[in-house]
Design a protein around this motif. Structure first.
Motif, PDB file in Angstrom:
ATOM      1  N   GLY A   7      14.951 -11.792  52.310  1.00 18.43           N
ATOM      2  CA  GLY A   7      16.062 -12.017  53.220  1.00 18.43           C
ATOM      3  C   GLY A   7      16.233 -10.924  54.256  1.00 18.43           C
ATOM      4  O   GLY A   7      17.162 -10.976  55.059  1.00 18.43           O
ATOM      5  N   PHE A   8      15.323  -9.941  54.256  1.00 20.47           N
ATOM      6  CA  PHE A   8      15.399  -8.839  55.210  1.00 20.47           C
ATOM      7  C   PHE A   8      14.061  -8.664  55.914  1.00 20.47           C
ATOM      8  O   PHE A   8      13.006  -9.018  55.388  1.00 20.47           O
ATOM      9  CB  PHE A   8      15.757  -7.525  54.503  1.00 20.47           C
ATOM     10  N   LEU A   9      14.120  -8.110  57.118  1.00 20.55           N
ATOM     11  CA  LEU A   9      12.916  -7.799  57.881  1.00 20.55           C
ATOM     12  C   LEU A   9      12.854  -6.293  58.117  1.00 20.55           C
ATOM     13  O   LEU A   9      13.881  -5.647  58.338  1.00 20.55           O
ATOM     14  CB  LEU A   9      12.937  -8.537  59.219  1.00 20.55           C
ATOM     15  N   PRO A  10      11.640  -5.726  58.100  1.00 24.51           N
ATOM     16  CA  PRO A  10      11.505  -4.281  58.260  1.00 24.51           C
ATOM     17  C   PRO A  10      11.317  -3.855  59.712  1.00 24.51           C
ATOM     18  O   PRO A  10      10.795  -4.600  60.529  1.00 24.51           O
ATOM     19  CB  PRO A  10      10.244  -3.966  57.457  1.00 24.51           C
ATOM     20  N   VAL A  11      11.762  -2.646  60.004  1.00 20.95           N
ATOM     21  CA  VAL A  11      11.522  -2.003  61.291  1.00 20.95           C
ATOM     22  C   VAL A  11      10.957  -0.623  61.002  1.00 20.95           C
ATOM     23  O   VAL A  11      11.529   0.138  60.222  1.00 20.95           O
ATOM     24  CB  VAL A  11      12.816  -1.841  62.113  1.00 20.95           C
ATOM     25  N   THR A  12       9.821  -0.287  61.611  1.00 22.69           N
ATOM     26  CA  THR A  12       9.264   1.055  61.494  1.00 22.69           C
ATOM     27  C   THR A  12       8.944   1.561  62.890  1.00 22.69           C
ATOM     28  O   THR A  12       8.140   0.957  63.594  1.00 22.69           O
ATOM     29  CB  THR A  12       7.981   1.082  60.632  1.00 22.69           C
ATOM     30  N   ASP A  13       9.595   2.628  63.298  1.00 22.29           N
ATOM     31  CA  ASP A  13       9.370   3.228  64.606  1.00 22.29           C
ATOM     32  C   ASP A  13       8.516   4.473  64.417  1.00 22.29           C
ATOM     33  O   ASP A  13       9.012   5.528  64.015  1.00 22.29           O
ATOM     34  CB  ASP A  13      10.706   3.587  65.253  1.00 22.29           C
TER      35      ASP A  13
END
Length: 237
Positions: free
Chosen positions: A86-92
């Motif tokens: 139910g979640f999406l990841p963000v990696t900067d």
């Protein structure tokens, strides 16, 4: 104790990147995160690389050319594999942080924010990340969580016309890095936002991630919002 700088009221928009910092801390994910690798050439006759944590040695044994910079720190990468349903990841990778946000939220551009995702139906349900430079090395240099939280909420995270209340301020360490997390209310004439903010310092930067929802939806959203702030973690760049 270091005194906190007086920051302009921004209503969720931080000072410009040229501003000097003076505040915050608490934090994120409790799990180590392994690396992500993009290989160059894998012979068609060879089997897929072993996903053993020895990583580089296994890939080299298979004849895969791997640039050293692709092996990020243990804090950086296979975040997607660890993401909750139910979640999406963000990696900067440029600015050195990672977090998750609820599936269905849309990315929007907001001046003064590094990243913003929000629900298109419930506009108070959002997450924003802000980064400003600082010469400080540790969030604890700015005081205890309660003091920092009260100042940050009053001066930065709410507009001057809103009534604010700090509900809870806490601290924890992740891999030796200190984080502060605050739960607070920001009351406007026609709504009350129930919010969570996590702050920390690293890479010569002051990081802030804030999420929240309308108070009337807090009970429904609080676990998801806590997942968002708990997932926020910085890594060396």
């Amino acid at each position: 104790m270091v005194s906190l700088l007086t920051l302009p009221s921004t209503n969720h928009v931080w000072p410009s990147s040229s501003s000097q910092l003076g505040l915050y801390r608490h934090g994120p994910f409790r799990r180590s995160i392994s690396f992500v690798v993009r290989s160059a050439h894998l012979p068609s006759t060879s089997a897929p690389p072993c996903e053993d944590r020895s990583g580089r040695r296994e890939l080299l044994a298979l004849g895969v050319t791997v640039a050293p910079w692709l092996f990020l720190s243990q804090q950086a990468a296979t975040f997607a594999a660890e993401t909750k349903k139910g979640f999406l990841p963000v990696t900067d990778k440029k600015d050195g942080y990672t977090f998750v946000y609820p599936f269905g939220w849309q990315e929007v551009v907001v001046e003064g924010q590094d990243k913003v995702f929000k629900d298109v139906i419930e506009p108070l349900e959002s997450v924003s990340v802000n980064i400003i430079p600082t010469a400080k090395q540790d969030i604890r240099d700015f005081g205890p969580p309660q003091e920092v939280g009260e100042t940050l909420i009053r001066k930065v995270l709410a507009s001057p016309t809103q009534k604010t209340k700090l509900i809870e301020a806490s601290e924890h360490d992740v891999e030796g890095k200190a984080y502060y997390t605050f739960e607070f209310l920001a009351q406007a004439p026609n709504y009350t936002r129930h919010a969570l903010t996590t702050v920390c310092i690293g890479n010569g930067r002051f990081y802030t991630v804030t999420t929240g929802a309308n108070e009337r939806r807090w009970d429904k959203m609080k676990e998801r919002l806590k997942t968002v702030v708990d997932s926020f973690q910085i890594f060396n760049v």
